[in-house]
Motif scaffolding. Structure first.
Motif, short mmCIF file in Angstrom:
data_model
loop_
_atom_site.label_atom_id
_atom_site.label_comp_id
_atom_site.label_asym_id
_atom_site.label_seq_id
_atom_site.Cartn_x
_atom_site.Cartn_y
_atom_site.Cartn_z
N ALA A 41 28.84 68.40 58.32
CA ALA A 41 27.64 69.18 58.65
C ALA A 41 27.12 68.81 60.03
O ALA A 41 26.79 69.69 60.84
CB ALA A 41 26.57 68.95 57.59
N ALA A 42 27.07 67.52 60.33
CA ALA A 42 26.55 67.07 61.62
C ALA A 42 27.41 67.57 62.77
O ALA A 42 26.90 67.93 63.83
CB ALA A 42 26.47 65.54 61.64
N ALA A 43 28.73 67.59 62.57
CA ALA A 43 29.64 68.03 63.63
C ALA A 43 29.44 69.49 63.98
O ALA A 43 29.79 69.93 65.08
CB ALA A 43 31.09 67.79 63.21
N HIS A 44 28.86 70.27 63.05
CA HIS A 44 28.64 71.69 63.29
C HIS A 44 27.16 72.05 63.44
O HIS A 44 26.80 73.23 63.43
CB HIS A 44 29.29 72.50 62.18
CG HIS A 44 30.79 72.40 62.18
ND1 HIS A 44 31.46 71.35 61.56
CD2 HIS A 44 31.74 73.17 62.75
CE1 HIS A 44 32.75 71.50 61.75
NE2 HIS A 44 32.95 72.57 62.47
N SER A 50 22.86 71.18 53.10
CA SER A 50 22.61 72.25 52.13
C SER A 50 23.20 73.58 52.60
O SER A 50 23.76 74.33 51.80
CB SER A 50 21.12 72.39 51.86
OG SER A 50 20.42 72.71 53.05
N TYR A 51 23.10 73.86 53.91
CA TYR A 51 23.67 75.11 54.41
C TYR A 51 25.19 75.06 54.38
O TYR A 51 25.86 76.06 54.10
CB TYR A 51 23.19 75.39 55.84
CG TYR A 51 23.66 76.72 56.38
CD1 TYR A 51 23.36 77.91 55.72
CD2 TYR A 51 24.43 76.80 57.54
CE1 TYR A 51 23.80 79.13 56.20
CE2 TYR A 51 24.87 78.01 58.02
CZ TYR A 51 24.55 79.18 57.35
OH TYR A 51 24.99 80.40 57.82
N LEU A 52 25.76 73.87 54.64
CA LEU A 52 27.21 73.72 54.55
C LEU A 52 27.68 74.03 53.14
O LEU A 52 28.67 74.77 52.95
CB LEU A 52 27.60 72.30 54.94
CG LEU A 52 29.09 71.93 54.79
CD1 LEU A 52 29.97 72.82 55.65
CD2 LEU A 52 29.30 70.45 55.15
N GLY A 87 35.18 79.29 44.35
CA GLY A 87 35.03 78.05 43.62
C GLY A 87 35.26 76.79 44.43
O GLY A 87 35.15 75.69 43.90
N ALA A 88 35.58 76.92 45.72
CA ALA A 88 35.83 75.75 46.55
C ALA A 88 34.53 75.07 46.93
O ALA A 88 33.52 75.73 47.19
CB ALA A 88 36.59 76.15 47.81
N THR A 89 34.53 73.74 46.93
CA THR A 89 33.42 72.96 47.45
C THR A 89 33.86 72.24 48.70
O THR A 89 35.07 72.11 48.96
CB THR A 89 32.94 71.93 46.42
OG1 THR A 89 34.00 70.97 46.19
CG2 THR A 89 32.57 72.59 45.09
N VAL A 90 32.92 71.77 49.49
CA VAL A 90 33.27 71.07 50.72
C VAL A 90 34.08 69.81 50.41
O VAL A 90 35.15 69.58 50.99
CB VAL A 90 32.01 70.70 51.52
CG1 VAL A 90 32.41 70.11 52.87
CG2 VAL A 90 31.11 71.92 51.71
N ALA A 91 33.56 69.00 49.49
CA ALA A 91 34.26 67.76 49.15
C ALA A 91 35.62 68.05 48.53
O ALA A 91 36.61 67.35 48.80
CB ALA A 91 33.41 66.93 48.18
N GLY A 92 35.70 69.09 47.70
CA GLY A 92 36.97 69.45 47.08
C GLY A 92 37.99 69.92 48.10
O GLY A 92 39.18 69.58 48.01
N PHE A 93 37.54 70.71 49.08
CA PHE A 93 38.45 71.18 50.12
C PHE A 93 38.99 70.00 50.93
O PHE A 93 40.19 69.92 51.23
CB PHE A 93 37.73 72.17 51.03
CG PHE A 93 38.59 72.74 52.11
CD1 PHE A 93 39.43 73.81 51.87
CD2 PHE A 93 38.57 72.21 53.40
CE1 PHE A 93 40.24 74.34 52.87
CE2 PHE A 93 39.37 72.73 54.41
CZ PHE A 93 40.19 73.80 54.13
N LEU A 94 38.10 69.06 51.30
CA LEU A 94 38.52 67.88 52.05
C LEU A 94 39.53 67.06 51.25
O LEU A 94 40.56 66.63 51.78
CB LEU A 94 37.30 67.03 52.40
CG LEU A 94 37.57 65.66 53.01
CD1 LEU A 94 38.36 65.78 54.30
CD2 LEU A 94 36.24 64.93 53.25
#
Length: 340
Positions: free
Chosen positions: A240-243, A248-250, A260-267
């Motif tokens: 989030a900080a890098a962008h 919450s917006y991320l 169904g993808a989450t940020v942590a799941g994608f990483l």
């Protein structure tokens, strides 16, 4: 897999190759006149991949000289009302649009409009590109604005240009991994990327609808995660900080994609896919599992083992043992997740 058409000039008698390819290019793009001083020396490999009403086509060509002409008479005869972009991967060329002449080299886009006359001279030698045909009606950008981007120098090395290049390279290189039902989704992503590319060139981001802004930002974030997944310090707050957006917006961006993808799941999927590839590589047989885990961004070996077992149904050690058996090494592809 996505349906596609493959043209190989070597499959035809030398005397027929140029005529057949001219007919193919006229059908793919728009009626045009092709000229070459030594047409019999033409060697072309081209794959046309339809994405709904759009078409992308990787193309390799060797020719002593080659000129593409779209004349007023041909425009009057037939105009599919489309924009064309070519991601130049190798070679160079000169595009003439009215009074403007633009020289293009590798890792740039050259553009044209089927409603405007043009001349493209590829010079001597070979070239490689990925072409894109985008109907004007599908581009989420006012036609007057989009038309102003035609003929501009556009780099594929950074920003949205690099993002579009990554998308095109993956879709054309991994077309077998997609189903026909994926074509509308891929077409929507492609239209958003082209619109964002044009708007960025013209500094006209306000002309883009909010949905296109959102999709492009999400794709940019996904590309950032893929490029930096091995860094153990990369986490949701860091992304989030890098962008320059809130956490919450991320999360909201990923939720809006509806897959169904989450940020942590994608990483985590990026890290696991890379680790799985490393485990199957015979050159890494003597590298401890914990070292591979650390190299792929996992701070704790135990957490890596649990995540790997949950994802693939076996421990990293068992997977490595199974992959080392003769004739049983599976094909492993890195992931490129795209918005729905």
């Amino acid at each position: 897999m996505l349906p596609e058409m493959t043209f190989r000039s070597a499959d035809l008698p030398p005397a027929d190759r140029f005529e057949y390819w001219q007919a193919l290019m006229s059908e793919t793009h728009a009626p045009m006149d092709l000229r070459s001083e030594r047409s019999a020396n033409l060697r072309v490999n081209q794959r046309n991949i339809p994405l709904g009403d759009m078409t992308v086509y990787p193309l390799k060509c060797e020719s002593d000289s080659l000129t593409f002409l779209r004349t007023p008479k041909l425009i009057e005869k037939s105009d599919p009302e489309a924009y064309h972009l070519s991601l130049v991967k190798h070679g160079a060329g000169v595009v003439t649009l009215g009074r403007d002449t633009i020289a293009h080299s590798a890792f740039e886009y050259h553009t044209s409009d089927t409603s405007r006359p043009f001349e493209i001279d590829t010079g001597l030698g070979s070239f490689e590109l990925i072409g894109i045909e985008v109907p004007k009606a599908l581009l989420p950008l006012p036609s007057r604005t989009a038309g102003q981007a035609i003929g501009k120098r556009i780099s594929a090395r950074a920003g949205v240009g690099a993002l579009l290049a990554t998308f095109l390279t993956h879709v054309t290189g991994e077309s077998h991994s997609y189903q026909p039902a994926d074509a509308p989704r891929l077409s929507a992503v492609l239209a958003d990327l082209v619109a964002s590319l044009f708007a960025g060139v013209l500094d006209a981001d306000r002309s883009l609808p909010p949905e296109t802004h959102r999709r492009t930002l999400t794709l940019r974030i996904m590309a950032f995660i893929r490029d930096n997944a091995d860094a153990p310090q990369l986490d949701v707050p860091a992304i989030a900080a890098a962008h320059h957006i809130s956490v919450s917006y991320l999360h909201r961006l990923f939720q809006l994609e509806g897959n169904g993808a989450t940020v942590a799941g994608f990483l985590q999927r990026q890290r696991l896919a890379r680790a799985r590839r490393d485990l199957a590589d015979p050159l890494n047989q003597r590298v401890p599992v914990r070292v591979i885990a650390a190299q792929r961004g996992f701070s704790h070996a135990a957490a890596f083992s649990r995540a790997f077992r949950d994802a693939y149904g076996m421990t990293p050690t068992d997977y490595r043992r199974k992959s080392s058996r003769p004739f049983q090494v599976g094909a492993i592809n890195s992931e490129l997740e795209l918005p729905a």
